[in-house]
Design a protein around this motif. Sequence first.
Motif, mmCIF file in Angstrom:
data_model
loop_
_atom_site.group_PDB
_atom_site.id
_atom_site.type_symbol
_atom_site.label_atom_id
_atom_site.label_comp_id
_atom_site.label_asym_id
_atom_site.label_seq_id
_atom_site.Cartn_x
_atom_site.Cartn_y
_atom_site.Cartn_z
ATOM 1 N N ALA A 11 0.357 20.998 11.035
ATOM 2 C CA ALA A 11 1.478 20.727 10.495
ATOM 3 C C ALA A 11 2.834 20.197 11.189
ATOM 4 C CB ALA A 11 1.467 22.313 10.957
ATOM 5 N N PHE A 12 3.097 19.020 10.485
ATOM 6 C CA PHE A 12 4.404 18.176 11.017
ATOM 7 C C PHE A 12 5.341 18.483 11.247
ATOM 8 C CE2 PHE A 12 -0.098 16.119 10.503
ATOM 9 C CZ PHE A 12 0.253 15.268 11.226
ATOM 10 N N LYS A 13 6.828 19.109 11.957
ATOM 11 C CA LYS A 13 7.996 19.776 12.348
ATOM 12 C C LYS A 13 8.669 18.653 11.558
ATOM 13 C CE LYS A 13 6.762 23.325 12.316
ATOM 14 N NZ LYS A 13 6.393 24.607 11.059
ATOM 15 N N SER A 14 8.325 16.789 12.185
ATOM 16 C CA SER A 14 9.194 15.957 12.366
ATOM 17 C C SER A 14 8.966 14.992 12.076
ATOM 18 C CB SER A 14 10.336 16.448 13.660
ATOM 19 O OG SER A 14 9.422 15.425 14.340
ATOM 20 N N ARG A 15 9.822 13.547 11.730
ATOM 21 C CA ARG A 15 8.703 12.804 11.433
ATOM 22 C C ARG A 15 8.398 11.521 12.921
ATOM 23 N NH1 ARG A 15 10.414 6.925 12.492
ATOM 24 N NH2 ARG A 15 11.329 7.112 14.469
ATOM 25 N N GLN A 16 8.843 11.875 13.652
ATOM 26 C CA GLN A 16 6.641 11.945 14.811
ATOM 27 C C GLN A 16 6.318 12.722 15.120
ATOM 28 O OE1 GLN A 16 9.891 9.352 17.720
ATOM 29 N NE2 GLN A 16 9.392 7.776 17.386
ATOM 30 N N GLN A 17 5.169 12.562 15.733
ATOM 31 C CA GLN A 17 4.104 13.704 16.887
ATOM 32 C C GLN A 17 5.163 13.793 18.497
ATOM 33 O OE1 GLN A 17 0.343 13.528 16.681
ATOM 34 N NE2 GLN A 17 0.195 11.919 16.213
ATOM 35 N N LEU A 18 5.197 15.158 18.288
ATOM 36 C CA LEU A 18 5.727 16.114 19.957
ATOM 37 C C LEU A 18 4.158 14.986 21.066
ATOM 38 C CD1 LEU A 18 7.605 19.434 19.408
ATOM 39 C CD2 LEU A 18 8.310 16.750 19.524
ATOM 40 N N LEU A 19 4.935 14.655 22.367
ATOM 41 C CA LEU A 19 3.983 14.124 23.516
ATOM 42 C C LEU A 19 3.745 15.629 23.957
ATOM 43 C CD1 LEU A 19 5.643 10.813 24.338
ATOM 44 C CD2 LEU A 19 3.525 10.663 22.995
ATOM 45 N N THR A 20 2.787 15.418 24.958
ATOM 46 C CA THR A 20 2.819 16.253 26.176
ATOM 47 C C THR A 20 3.107 15.718 27.456
ATOM 48 O OG1 THR A 20 0.272 15.525 25.823
ATOM 49 C CG2 THR A 20 0.207 17.416 24.945
ATOM 50 N N GLU A 21 2.488 16.150 28.514
ATOM 51 C CA GLU A 21 2.615 15.274 29.652
ATOM 52 C C GLU A 21 1.430 14.547 29.753
ATOM 53 O OE1 GLU A 21 -0.222 18.538 32.438
ATOM 54 O OE2 GLU A 21 2.249 19.072 32.331
ATOM 55 N N GLN A 22 1.907 13.108 30.107
ATOM 56 C CA GLN A 22 0.715 12.348 31.217
ATOM 57 C C GLN A 22 0.716 12.281 32.694
ATOM 58 O OE1 GLN A 22 2.769 8.460 30.497
ATOM 59 N NE2 GLN A 22 3.127 9.445 27.802
ATOM 60 N N THR A 23 -1.295 12.133 33.014
ATOM 61 C CA THR A 23 -1.317 11.809 34.258
ATOM 62 C C THR A 23 -1.702 10.337 34.658
ATOM 63 O OG1 THR A 23 -3.571 12.580 32.778
ATOM 64 C CG2 THR A 23 -2.063 14.279 33.731
ATOM 65 N N LEU A 24 -1.312 10.104 35.633
ATOM 66 C CA LEU A 24 -1.623 8.914 36.151
ATOM 67 C C LEU A 24 -2.662 8.914 37.288
ATOM 68 C CD1 LEU A 24 -0.723 5.480 35.674
ATOM 69 C CD2 LEU A 24 0.722 6.740 37.498
ATOM 70 N N SER A 25 -3.892 8.035 37.085
ATOM 71 C CA SER A 25 -4.677 8.323 38.287
ATOM 72 C C SER A 25 -4.917 6.704 39.162
ATOM 73 C CB SER A 25 -6.072 8.384 37.978
ATOM 74 O OG SER A 25 -6.089 9.351 37.816
ATOM 75 N N MET A 26 -4.484 6.968 40.230
ATOM 76 C CA MET A 26 -4.179 5.462 40.848
ATOM 77 C C MET A 26 -5.133 5.517 42.288
ATOM 78 S SD MET A 26 0.019 5.302 40.927
ATOM 79 C CE MET A 26 0.387 4.007 41.783
#
Length: 360
Positions: free
Chosen positions: A47-62
């Motif tokens: 199910a696509f509600k809009s033109r773009q997909q919605l993003l989840t939170e991101q994780t960054l390992s440094m």
Amino acid sequence: MTILARKYVQFNDLVIDNYDMLISADLSGGFKTSTIEYSFGHGSFAAFKSRQQLLTEQTLSMTLKLDTRKLSCDQKKYYKDYVFMNLMTAGKLWAIEGDQLIWTNAFVKDFSETYTTEKFVVSLDIDLVLYEGVWHKADSRKVFLQPYSACDFADCLDFREVDECLDCCASCVQPIKQPCPRCICECDFLNAENSLCELKSEIAEDFYKQCGDTYRIIYNCEAGRKIWDDEAILGQKICKEDSCKNIIAGQFYSDTIVDSENVTITLIGSMIDPIITINGNTMQILGEYDGKLILTASGDVYYQGDDCCPEVLIDINYLIIPDGNTFGFLVHQGMNSVIIDTNDCCNMTCIYIKVDRLTM
């Protein structure tokens, strides 16, 4: 040569300097779209509600290498405390990508310190949560770059050495030195010459180099407002072609990669029940105005009749969404259309459009 790699340069006030401080960085994210398998057919339903997909939170390992050999002897004892002070506080994470400075809100979720026999080096692994899921392209008139050397980290911090073994009242203990207030440390650099506007062509080379000094990033909205006039900070400007007509119509370009709903509209001039349409979606503000009318992304409406008067918050009931339309405006990458009906054909009126430009 354009560099596509993203380099992380600062978290809160912790500058990731050019002395091999950043050893590795792995960014991961995803999209919220889920699927349900068809029971009696090939594939799955999505199910696509809009033109773009919605993003989840991101994780960054440094992995950061804290090397005290770049510091003077009297600073080394405070350096690790300075690092931990910044890691404990949620704040802005800054990165450079090509010649574009970007930021997102983040916090440290996990950390670990690797044991080493090296006397001058500590290796620190940290996991950051980038909870917005998107990055913001920096506003060139609200970001300032202060030349930074690793030896400057404690200049505006109240680090001092106190001997707890002394049998003396607190008032007897004399500070080593009085630190300069943070404002003094920053204000000297909050000018047009040190803004991202002026230094944009230089930052790519300076941020990507592997040794030497770099910049400390200072984000200050108030300084931007004081340095530049309204036309510079309010966004892209479109005016009536003819003051005797009541329509403002035109297009504006945005380099946002993720469709942005964070759009601020400012109308300056004379208007009666103005009707605002952006990319086919319409909202109306009831009332008669002669001055500055501001519609924020949250739906707050402010009116300032004269520059000497404070902005007044307009009753939310004056904001009307006509049938078949939705609250807010959505701006996409490329050209976007705007039409304003001011219902006033006797005066010049202009619209300013400010977009929070987003990327992944």
